[in-house]
Design a protein around this motif. Sequence first.
Motif, PDB file in Angstrom:
ATOM      1  N   ILE A  98       0.885  -1.423   0.175  1.00  0.00           N
ATOM      2  CA  ILE A  98      -0.080  -0.063  -0.001  1.00  0.00           C
ATOM      3  C   ILE A  98       0.886   1.325  -0.087  1.00  0.00           C
ATOM      4  O   ILE A  98       0.479   2.415  -0.871  1.00  0.00           O
ATOM      5  CB  ILE A  98      -0.908   0.002   1.246  1.00  0.00           C
ATOM      6  N   LYS A  99       1.870   1.287   0.758  1.00  0.00           N
ATOM      7  CA  LYS A  99       2.864   2.392   1.074  1.00  0.00           C
ATOM      8  C   LYS A  99       3.499   2.845  -0.362  1.00  0.00           C
ATOM      9  O   LYS A  99       3.813   3.502  -0.507  1.00  0.00           O
ATOM     10  CB  LYS A  99       3.806   2.423   2.141  1.00  0.00           C
ATOM     11  N   SER A 100       3.914   1.626  -0.872  1.00  0.00           N
ATOM     12  CA  SER A 100       4.321   1.815  -2.197  1.00  0.00           C
ATOM     13  C   SER A 100       3.761   2.555  -3.328  1.00  0.00           C
ATOM     14  O   SER A 100       4.086   3.149  -3.999  1.00  0.00           O
ATOM     15  CB  SER A 100       5.102   0.501  -2.862  1.00  0.00           C
ATOM     16  N   VAL A 101       2.451   2.256  -3.169  1.00  0.00           N
ATOM     17  CA  VAL A 101       1.365   2.858  -4.144  1.00  0.00           C
ATOM     18  C   VAL A 101       1.107   4.379  -3.804  1.00  0.00           C
ATOM     19  O   VAL A 101       1.379   5.084  -4.771  1.00  0.00           O
ATOM     20  CB  VAL A 101       0.155   1.869  -4.279  1.00  0.00           C
ATOM     21  N   LEU A 102       1.127   4.609  -2.683  1.00  0.00           N
ATOM     22  CA  LEU A 102       1.043   5.663  -2.053  1.00  0.00           C
ATOM     23  C   LEU A 102       2.334   6.953  -2.064  1.00  0.00           C
ATOM     24  O   LEU A 102       2.163   8.144  -2.011  1.00  0.00           O
ATOM     25  CB  LEU A 102       0.669   5.880  -0.801  1.00  0.00           C
ATOM     26  N   ASN A 103       3.438   6.077  -2.181  1.00  0.00           N
ATOM     27  CA  ASN A 103       4.827   6.512  -2.477  1.00  0.00           C
ATOM     28  C   ASN A 103       5.121   7.571  -1.306  1.00  0.00           C
ATOM     29  O   ASN A 103       5.568   8.677  -1.054  1.00  0.00           O
ATOM     30  CB  ASN A 103       4.820   7.779  -3.725  1.00  0.00           C
ATOM     31  N   ASP A 104       4.600   7.019  -0.106  1.00  0.00           N
ATOM     32  CA  ASP A 104       4.884   7.558   1.221  1.00  0.00           C
ATOM     33  C   ASP A 104       6.166   7.090   1.760  1.00  0.00           C
ATOM     34  O   ASP A 104       6.324   6.079   2.495  1.00  0.00           O
ATOM     35  CB  ASP A 104       3.885   7.193   2.332  1.00  0.00           C
ATOM     36  N   THR A 105       7.335   7.920   1.641  1.00  0.00           N
ATOM     37  CA  THR A 105       8.626   7.357   1.624  1.00  0.00           C
ATOM     38  C   THR A 105       8.852   6.955   3.101  1.00  0.00           C
ATOM     39  O   THR A 105       9.322   5.961   3.506  1.00  0.00           O
ATOM     40  CB  THR A 105       9.792   8.577   1.238  1.00  0.00           C
ATOM     41  N   LEU A 106       8.635   8.020   4.195  1.00  0.00           N
ATOM     42  CA  LEU A 106       8.996   7.908   5.311  1.00  0.00           C
ATOM     43  C   LEU A 106       8.268   6.721   6.127  1.00  0.00           C
ATOM     44  O   LEU A 106       8.977   5.712   6.647  1.00  0.00           O
ATOM     45  CB  LEU A 106       8.751   9.219   6.333  1.00  0.00           C
ATOM     46  N   SER A 107       7.167   6.658   5.810  1.00  0.00           N
ATOM     47  CA  SER A 107       6.260   5.536   6.406  1.00  0.00           C
ATOM     48  C   SER A 107       6.647   4.202   5.850  1.00  0.00           C
ATOM     49  O   SER A 107       6.798   3.181   6.559  1.00  0.00           O
ATOM     50  CB  SER A 107       4.764   5.896   6.031  1.00  0.00           C
ATOM     51  N   LEU A 108       7.074   4.217   4.616  1.00  0.00           N
ATOM     52  CA  LEU A 108       7.464   3.061   3.681  1.00  0.00           C
ATOM     53  C   LEU A 108       8.666   2.684   4.519  1.00  0.00           C
ATOM     54  O   LEU A 108       9.039   1.442   4.859  1.00  0.00           O
ATOM     55  CB  LEU A 108       7.671   3.112   2.377  1.00  0.00           C
ATOM     56  N   ALA A 109       9.658   3.415   4.903  1.00  0.00           N
ATOM     57  CA  ALA A 109      10.893   3.137   5.546  1.00  0.00           C
ATOM     58  C   ALA A 109      10.670   2.551   6.850  1.00  0.00           C
ATOM     59  O   ALA A 109      11.243   1.515   7.038  1.00  0.00           O
ATOM     60  CB  ALA A 109      12.072   4.399   5.845  1.00  0.00           C
ATOM     61  N   LYS A 110       9.707   2.827   7.696  1.00  0.00           N
ATOM     62  CA  LYS A 110       9.483   2.171   8.801  1.00  0.00           C
ATOM     63  C   LYS A 110       9.109   0.746   8.659  1.00  0.00           C
ATOM     64  O   LYS A 110       9.538  -0.186   9.536  1.00  0.00           O
ATOM     65  CB  LYS A 110       8.199   3.038   9.620  1.00  0.00           C
ATOM     66  N   THR A 111       8.286   0.425   7.705  1.00  0.00           N
ATOM     67  CA  THR A 111       7.684  -0.874   7.285  1.00  0.00           C
ATOM     68  C   THR A 111       8.930  -1.655   7.038  1.00  0.00           C
ATOM     69  O   THR A 111       9.069  -2.931   7.122  1.00  0.00           O
ATOM     70  CB  THR A 111       6.565  -1.006   6.367  1.00  0.00           C
ATOM     71  N   ILE A 112       9.844  -1.144   6.147  1.00  0.00           N
ATOM     72  CA  ILE A 112      11.012  -1.842   5.471  1.00  0.00           C
ATOM     73  C   ILE A 112      12.019  -2.244   6.856  1.00  0.00           C
ATOM     74  O   ILE A 112      12.445  -3.356   6.891  1.00  0.00           O
ATOM     75  CB  ILE A 112      11.779  -0.771   4.528  1.00  0.00           C
TER      76      ILE A 112
END
Length: 794
Positions: free
Chosen positions: A186-200
Motif C-alpha cells: 500500500i505504501k509503495s503505491v502511495l509513495n509515502d517514503t518515510l512511512s515505507l521506511a518504517k515498514t522496511i
Amino acid sequence: MGSGNFFSLLIFRLGLGLIVLLISSSLYGFTPQDQSRIKQLQEDADRIGKNNLDSVLLLLKMAEDLAIKEDIQKVQAENAWIKAKTYYSLRDYAQSQKFGEQAIKIATPIKHFQVLGDAHNLLGLLIKREGRTDSAIDEYKLSLKYKELLSDSLGIAKTLQNMGLAFRALELHDSALVYYQKSIDIKSVLNDTLSLAKTISNLGTYYFDVGKYQTAIEKFQEAVKIYSKGNHQEDLARNYNNVGSAYLRLGYYQLALNFYLKALDEYRALDLKLEEGNTYYNIGAMYSYMSNIPEALNYYSKSLGIYESMDNDLDKANVFLGLGELYLKDRKPEEALKYFKMCEDLYAQKGKSSDLALVQHGYGKAYAQMEQYPKAKAYYQETILRQKELNGTNDLGSVYNSLAVTNYRAKEYNEALSNYKKGLDIAKELKLPALTRGSLLGLSEVYEALGDSKRAYQYRLQYETVKDSLDNVEKSRQLAEIREIYESEKKDEQISQLELENQVVNAKSEANAALAAKEAANKLVFIILAIALFVLALIFYFYFRQRLVLTKLKVNEEKESHNKEVNQLMIQQQTKTLEAMVEGQEQERKRIAKELHDHFGSLMATVKVNLTTVASNKEVTPESELQMQHLAKLVDQACVDIRSLSHTMHVGISEAFGLVPALKDLTNSISQSGKIQVSFHASNCAEKLDSTIEITAYRVIQELVSNVLKHAKATKLTIQLTCLEDIINIIVEDNGRGFDADFLMKNSQGMGLKSLQERITELHGEFEVDSRSEKGTTVIIDLPISIEQTLLKV
C-alpha cells in the motif's frame, strides 16, 4: 528590478494586506461558528506537539470555546485524540491512554470514524507495551474497520504494520511477514517514503528473527538511506542498532561496534534514556562475544543502572542473562547460575518462552563447566525441545554445539560428532560463519581424539579457511562502511523553537482579536490604528535593514571573487612551474645519460683498441705487454661504470616499455636483497600512458618505497597499481611499525609525506594515509590520467 526594491515592495504589500484584514475583522468580526478557525487552532496544536504542552492545551481550549452547541462533541472528540497523541509523544503513556479512551467514548455515539480509527490504533500500541498483545490485536482490528470505512489507505497501511509487530511479539513470524508485506504494498503505491521506511525496517526485524541476518542488514540499510535524508534521528539510531545486532550475530564484531556507537551518539543527543540503555546492553553483549570481560561488565552495568531507574523488569532480565553468559566466559559457573535464576523468574512472569529457552541453555553450559555432565545434557535436551517448538533454528545450532562440547569432554566422541554435524548443517543453511567456524573446529578436535588425523586435518583446514574468510569479509565491509558517507541535515532547534513560540503568540493575538471584536467600535479603531503604525514602522525598519544587508553582501561577494581569482592564478602558476621543473629535470637526465653512453663510451672503446694494438706489437717487451693488458682491463671497467651511470641517470622508466615494467624491475631489485618480501600487482594498465604521468607515478612510488625501507622496519611490502578511465590508483601498504600520520603531516619539515601530499594536491590528485602503531601503514593515491588536461581545467 533590484532584489532590495522587490523585498521592500513585498513587505509593503503584506503590511497593507494586514491592515485591510484587521479593518475588515473589526467591521464584521469572527463568529463562534467559524469552523475554519477551529480547524486552524487544532492543526496548530497538533503541529506544536510535545514541544510545548501548555500551548497545545491552550489552543485546544480556545477551539472548544469557539464551537457551537451542535458541533461541541465533534470538537471535544478531536481535542481528546490530539491530547492522547501529544502525551504519547511525551512518553506519558498513562495520560495518553486516558485521553485515547475518552476520545473513543465521545466519538462512538456521533460516529466520528476518523477519531475512532486513530484512537483504536493508538490504544493498540499502548496495550501492547503492557504485554497484552492479543488485546492489542483486537484494537488494531477495530482501527482497520474504521479506516476501511473512510478508505484511508495510509491509515490502513500503518495499522497493518502494527499488526505485523504484534504477531512478531507473539513469535508468529510468518503472520508478521504477511502484514508487513501488505503494508509495504500500500505504501509503495502511495509513495509515502518515510512511512515505507518504517515498514522496511520492521521487515528487517522479521529476517533477523528467522536468522537471515544478511537480508536483515540490507533492509535496515535501506531504511537508513531514507532516514538520513531528513531530521529523523531516532529512527536512524534504531536502525543503526539493528544493523549492529545483525553484524554481531554474523560474528563481525568491529562492524557491530561501529554501528552501536553511531546509535549511541544519536540517542544521547536526543536524551532518550531507555534507548541509550538498550544500546549499552548491545555493546556489552558484543564485548562478551569477544571475551572482553572488563568492557562487557562496564557496559552491562551502565544499561542496568538505566533500567533500574525506569523500573523496567524485562530489560533487566536481559542484562541478567548477559551477565550469566559473561561469568561463564570467566569460568565462574556458580556466579552465572545466580544470574540465570534471576532472569528466569522475570521471564516466567512476562511469559517469554523464547528467552526461557536461552536460560535453559545457560544452565546447561554452567553445569558442564562444573563437570556435572548428565545434568548439563538434560538441560541441553530440554532447550532443544523448546527451540524446536519455537522454530528457533539459529539458537538451536548453538545448543547442538554446546551439547557436542559436553559429549567431547565426557569422551562420548560419536555423540559429539553427531551433534557438531547437526550444528554445522544449521550454520550452512542459515549462512552463519561464526557458528560454522565453531562446528568445524569441534569436528577437527573430535577426529583428532579418535585418532583419525586425516579427517581432523580436513576439518581443521576448513576451519582456517572460514576463519580467514570471516576476517577478510569484516575488513572489507568495515572499509566500505568507513568510506560511505551518511549525510543528514539537522534542523536548528533554537530557530524551530522560536518559530513555534511565534506561532503560539500569533494564535493568542488572533484569539484576543476575535474576542475583542465584541467590544465597542471606537476602541477597535484605536487598536487598528496603533497596529497600522506599528506595521508601517516595521516596513521602514526592514527596508533600510535590507538595503544595508544587500550592500554588505555585495562588498563581500566582490572581495571573495577577487580572492578566488588570485588564488586560482597562483595555483595554476605553481602547477605549471612544477611541471616545467619536472620536465627539465628529466630532459637533463636523458642528455647526460646519452652523452656518457655515446661519447665517453665510444671514446674509451677507441682507447681500448689502440692499447690492444700496441700490446700485440711484437717489438713490445713482455713487461710493456702486461702493462698494456692491465690498462685494457681498467678501460673495460671504466666502460662498465659509465654504462651503469648512464642507466642510473635515466628516470627508471623505459620509454619503450612504460611504467609497469619499470615497477616490476624496482620490486625485483628490492626483493633480491632478501630483507623484505615485496609484491607488485597491476590492474588494467596494459596500455602505455602519457610519459609525464608515468614519471610522476614512478617518482611517487619510489619515494614511498624509500620511506618504508628507511623507517618502517617492515617484513612485507605491497604495491598495487590500478588504471581506471580518468585516474591511476596507487596503494602502497606495509606491515611495519606505523606512525601518527596526523602529527607527522602537521610537523614534518622539508621532504617526506607532507611534500608528497602537496605535490599530489597540486596535480589535482587525492592523497590518504592510514597508519596505526604496530599495525602497519597504507598510503592511497589517486592521480588524474592526463596532467595536461588537469592543468587546462585550472
